[in-house]
Design a protein around this motif. Structure first.
Motif, PDB file in Angstrom:
ATOM      1  N   ASN A  82      61.039  53.312  59.204  1.00 53.43           N
ATOM      2  CA  ASN A  82      61.104  51.918  59.608  1.00 53.43           C
ATOM      3  C   ASN A  82      62.097  51.876  60.764  1.00 53.43           C
ATOM      4  O   ASN A  82      63.306  51.860  60.548  1.00 53.43           O
ATOM      5  CB  ASN A  82      61.567  51.065  58.427  1.00 53.43           C
ATOM      6  CG  ASN A  82      61.332  49.604  58.635  1.00 53.43           C
ATOM      7  OD1 ASN A  82      61.071  49.163  59.746  1.00 53.43           O
ATOM      8  ND2 ASN A  82      61.443  48.841  57.563  1.00 53.43           N
ATOM      9  N   THR A  84      63.664  50.775  64.763  1.00 54.96           N
ATOM     10  CA  THR A  84      63.831  49.764  65.806  1.00 54.96           C
ATOM     11  C   THR A  84      63.334  50.392  67.105  1.00 54.96           C
ATOM     12  O   THR A  84      63.050  51.592  67.167  1.00 54.96           O
ATOM     13  CB  THR A  84      65.301  49.355  65.945  1.00 54.96           C
ATOM     14  OG1 THR A  84      66.046  50.502  66.375  1.00 54.96           O
ATOM     15  CG2 THR A  84      65.863  48.826  64.637  1.00 54.96           C
ATOM     16  N   ASP A  85      63.267  49.603  68.175  1.00 61.98           N
ATOM     17  CA  ASP A  85      62.822  50.136  69.464  1.00 61.98           C
ATOM     18  C   ASP A  85      63.759  51.222  69.979  1.00 61.98           C
ATOM     19  O   ASP A  85      63.307  52.237  70.523  1.00 61.98           O
ATOM     20  CB  ASP A  85      62.697  49.008  70.495  1.00 61.98           C
ATOM     21  CG  ASP A  85      61.532  48.090  70.193  1.00 61.98           C
ATOM     22  OD1 ASP A  85      60.419  48.605  69.982  1.00 61.98           O
ATOM     23  OD2 ASP A  85      61.727  46.862  70.165  1.00 61.98           O
ATOM     24  N   GLY A 106      53.060  48.106  66.708  1.00 62.64           N
ATOM     25  CA  GLY A 106      53.905  48.102  65.516  1.00 62.64           C
ATOM     26  C   GLY A 106      53.740  49.294  64.599  1.00 62.64           C
ATOM     27  O   GLY A 106      54.574  49.557  63.753  1.00 62.64           O
ATOM     28  N   THR A 107      52.657  50.061  64.749  1.00 64.18           N
ATOM     29  CA  THR A 107      52.426  51.242  63.919  1.00 64.18           C
ATOM     30  C   THR A 107      52.917  52.475  64.675  1.00 64.18           C
ATOM     31  O   THR A 107      52.625  52.629  65.867  1.00 64.18           O
ATOM     32  CB  THR A 107      50.937  51.398  63.591  1.00 64.18           C
ATOM     33  OG1 THR A 107      50.461  50.202  62.983  1.00 64.18           O
ATOM     34  CG2 THR A 107      50.702  52.563  62.653  1.00 64.18           C
ATOM     35  N   ASP A 131      56.475  51.623  72.042  1.00 63.44           N
ATOM     36  CA  ASP A 131      55.271  50.915  71.620  1.00 63.44           C
ATOM     37  C   ASP A 131      54.706  50.260  72.879  1.00 63.44           C
ATOM     38  O   ASP A 131      55.217  49.248  73.348  1.00 63.44           O
ATOM     39  CB  ASP A 131      55.587  49.859  70.563  1.00 63.44           C
ATOM     40  CG  ASP A 131      54.338  49.200  70.000  1.00 63.44           C
ATOM     41  OD1 ASP A 131      53.260  49.279  70.642  1.00 63.44           O
ATOM     42  OD2 ASP A 131      54.425  48.598  68.921  1.00 63.44           O
ATOM     43  N   TYR A 146      55.500  46.006  74.215  1.00 60.95           N
ATOM     44  CA  TYR A 146      54.725  45.571  73.044  1.00 60.95           C
ATOM     45  C   TYR A 146      54.329  44.099  73.153  1.00 60.95           C
ATOM     46  O   TYR A 146      53.785  43.527  72.223  1.00 60.95           O
ATOM     47  CB  TYR A 146      55.507  45.822  71.753  1.00 60.95           C
ATOM     48  CG  TYR A 146      56.882  45.204  71.735  1.00 60.95           C
ATOM     49  CD1 TYR A 146      57.083  43.912  71.262  1.00 60.95           C
ATOM     50  CD2 TYR A 146      57.972  45.919  72.194  1.00 60.95           C
ATOM     51  CE1 TYR A 146      58.345  43.344  71.252  1.00 60.95           C
ATOM     52  CE2 TYR A 146      59.231  45.362  72.187  1.00 60.95           C
ATOM     53  CZ  TYR A 146      59.424  44.078  71.715  1.00 60.95           C
ATOM     54  OH  TYR A 146      60.672  43.517  71.709  1.00 60.95           O
ATOM     55  N   VAL A 175      56.523  52.296  60.780  1.00 59.52           N
ATOM     56  CA  VAL A 175      56.396  51.095  61.613  1.00 59.52           C
ATOM     57  C   VAL A 175      57.620  50.961  62.505  1.00 59.52           C
ATOM     58  O   VAL A 175      58.669  51.535  62.242  1.00 59.52           O
ATOM     59  CB  VAL A 175      56.230  49.820  60.748  1.00 59.52           C
ATOM     60  CG1 VAL A 175      54.934  49.846  59.975  1.00 59.52           C
ATOM     61  CG2 VAL A 175      57.412  49.628  59.825  1.00 59.52           C
ATOM     62  N   VAL A 176      57.447  50.177  63.560  1.00 59.11           N
ATOM     63  CA  VAL A 176      58.568  49.833  64.430  1.00 59.11           C
ATOM     64  C   VAL A 176      58.730  48.318  64.369  1.00 59.11           C
ATOM     65  O   VAL A 176      57.761  47.573  64.476  1.00 59.11           O
ATOM     66  CB  VAL A 176      58.358  50.337  65.874  1.00 59.11           C
ATOM     67  CG1 VAL A 176      57.085  49.802  66.485  1.00 59.11           C
ATOM     68  CG2 VAL A 176      59.555  50.011  66.751  1.00 59.11           C
ATOM     69  N   ASN A 177      59.957  47.890  64.130  1.00 57.99           N
ATOM     70  CA  ASN A 177      60.280  46.462  64.064  1.00 57.99           C
ATOM     71  C   ASN A 177      60.824  46.029  65.417  1.00 57.99           C
ATOM     72  O   ASN A 177      61.911  46.446  65.813  1.00 57.99           O
ATOM     73  CB  ASN A 177      61.312  46.194  62.967  1.00 57.99           C
ATOM     74  CG  ASN A 177      60.746  46.528  61.607  1.00 57.99           C
ATOM     75  OD1 ASN A 177      59.680  46.052  61.252  1.00 57.99           O
ATOM     76  ND2 ASN A 177      61.448  47.356  60.855  1.00 57.99           N
ATOM     77  N   HIS A 178      60.065  45.212  66.098  1.00 59.23           N
ATOM     78  CA  HIS A 178      60.439  44.771  67.440  1.00 59.23           C
ATOM     79  C   HIS A 178      61.349  43.551  67.382  1.00 59.23           C
ATOM     80  O   HIS A 178      61.270  42.737  66.462  1.00 59.23           O
ATOM     81  CB  HIS A 178      59.182  44.418  68.246  1.00 59.23           C
ATOM     82  CG  HIS A 178      58.223  45.544  68.380  1.00 59.23           C
ATOM     83  ND1 HIS A 178      58.528  46.713  69.033  1.00 59.23           N
ATOM     84  CD2 HIS A 178      56.939  45.686  67.942  1.00 59.23           C
ATOM     85  CE1 HIS A 178      57.483  47.520  69.006  1.00 59.23           C
ATOM     86  NE2 HIS A 178      56.515  46.920  68.334  1.00 59.23           N
ATOM     87  N   GLU A 179      62.142  43.433  68.415  1.00 62.49           N
ATOM     88  CA  GLU A 179      62.941  42.225  68.580  1.00 62.49           C
ATOM     89  C   GLU A 179      62.004  41.101  69.006  1.00 62.49           C
ATOM     90  O   GLU A 179      61.003  41.341  69.689  1.00 62.49           O
ATOM     91  CB  GLU A 179      64.019  42.457  69.639  1.00 62.49           C
ATOM     92  CG  GLU A 179      65.036  43.500  69.226  1.00 62.49           C
ATOM     93  CD  GLU A 179      66.085  43.743  70.301  1.00 62.49           C
ATOM     94  OE1 GLU A 179      66.172  42.921  71.247  1.00 62.49           O
ATOM     95  OE2 GLU A 179      66.795  44.730  70.184  1.00 62.49           O
TER      96      GLU A 179
END
Length: 196
Positions: A82, A84-85, A106-107, A131, A146, A175-179
């Motif tokens: 999990n 972050t960018d 996001g994947t 991403d 993204y 997954v990547v959690n974007h701001e």
């Protein structure tokens, strides 16, 4: 009379011998655990030989993720990430020992098996560790973000197609959690293809 008794006793003893359950004798067949392992190993070696004989490869020309060492290692010992960018940026292939990741809407996918393409000397290195959903959707390779807020239906279909491509060819690692995005979307007039 004693002779009659002896005959009767012999008859009874022979009939009980015939009714005895299966006895373990020299003609019986039994397999140990190691015998089974040897048979399976022999069948696998025969399969490899036949594959090489007919196709010139040991895998019947299969090149999917089931023979990818990165995928097998991840399945055995890995866990989903999990990120972050800024954490995803570390997985661009520039740090030795770290896998190469690509984000698609996001994947996060592991593309380490194609280091020659996504690694530092690869033609798509600029997509690694990010991403770039917008670049995939719009073909604007210089818009490596993204931000897909203004995508048209055809571009959304294209992005889904890219997601399916990566899911088929590579494997998901998290997954990547974007701001949250603020401000205007990238300018469509500033769209450059490959060779930007």
């Amino acid at each position: 009379m004693s002779e009659l008794r002896n005959r009767k006793n012999k008859k009874e003893s022979s009939s009980t011998e015939e009714k005895k359950p299966f006895q373990n004798d020299d003609n019986s067949i039994s397999f140990s655990f190691f015998d089974i392992i040897r048979m399976i190993s022999g069948l696998l070696l025969l399969n490899l030989f036949l594959s090489y004989w007919f196709t010139g490869t040991f895998t019947y020309n299969y090149s999917g993720k089931l023979i990818d060492p990165h995928y097998l290692y991840f399945q055995a010992f890995g866990s989903y990430v999990n990120l972050t960018d800024s954490e995803l940026a570390k997985y661009d292939g520039s740090i030795e020992g770290l896998p190469i990741y690509i984000g698609v809407n996001g994947t996060v996918f592991d593309v380490s098996s194609k280091k020659e393409i996504y690694g530092p000397d690869g033609s798509y290195y600029y997509l690694s560790g990010k991403d770039c959903a917008r670049a995939y959707a719009t073909n604007c390779l210089n818009q490596q973000t993204y931000d897909i807020r203004d995508l048209e239906p055809e571009e959304i279909r294209r992005l889904k197609g890219w997601h399916e491509f990566f899911e088929t060819k590579y494997f998901k690692v998290g997954v990547v959690n974007h701001e949250p995005l603020t401000g205007p979307t990238p300018d469509r007039e500033d769209c450059r293809g490959r060779g930007h």
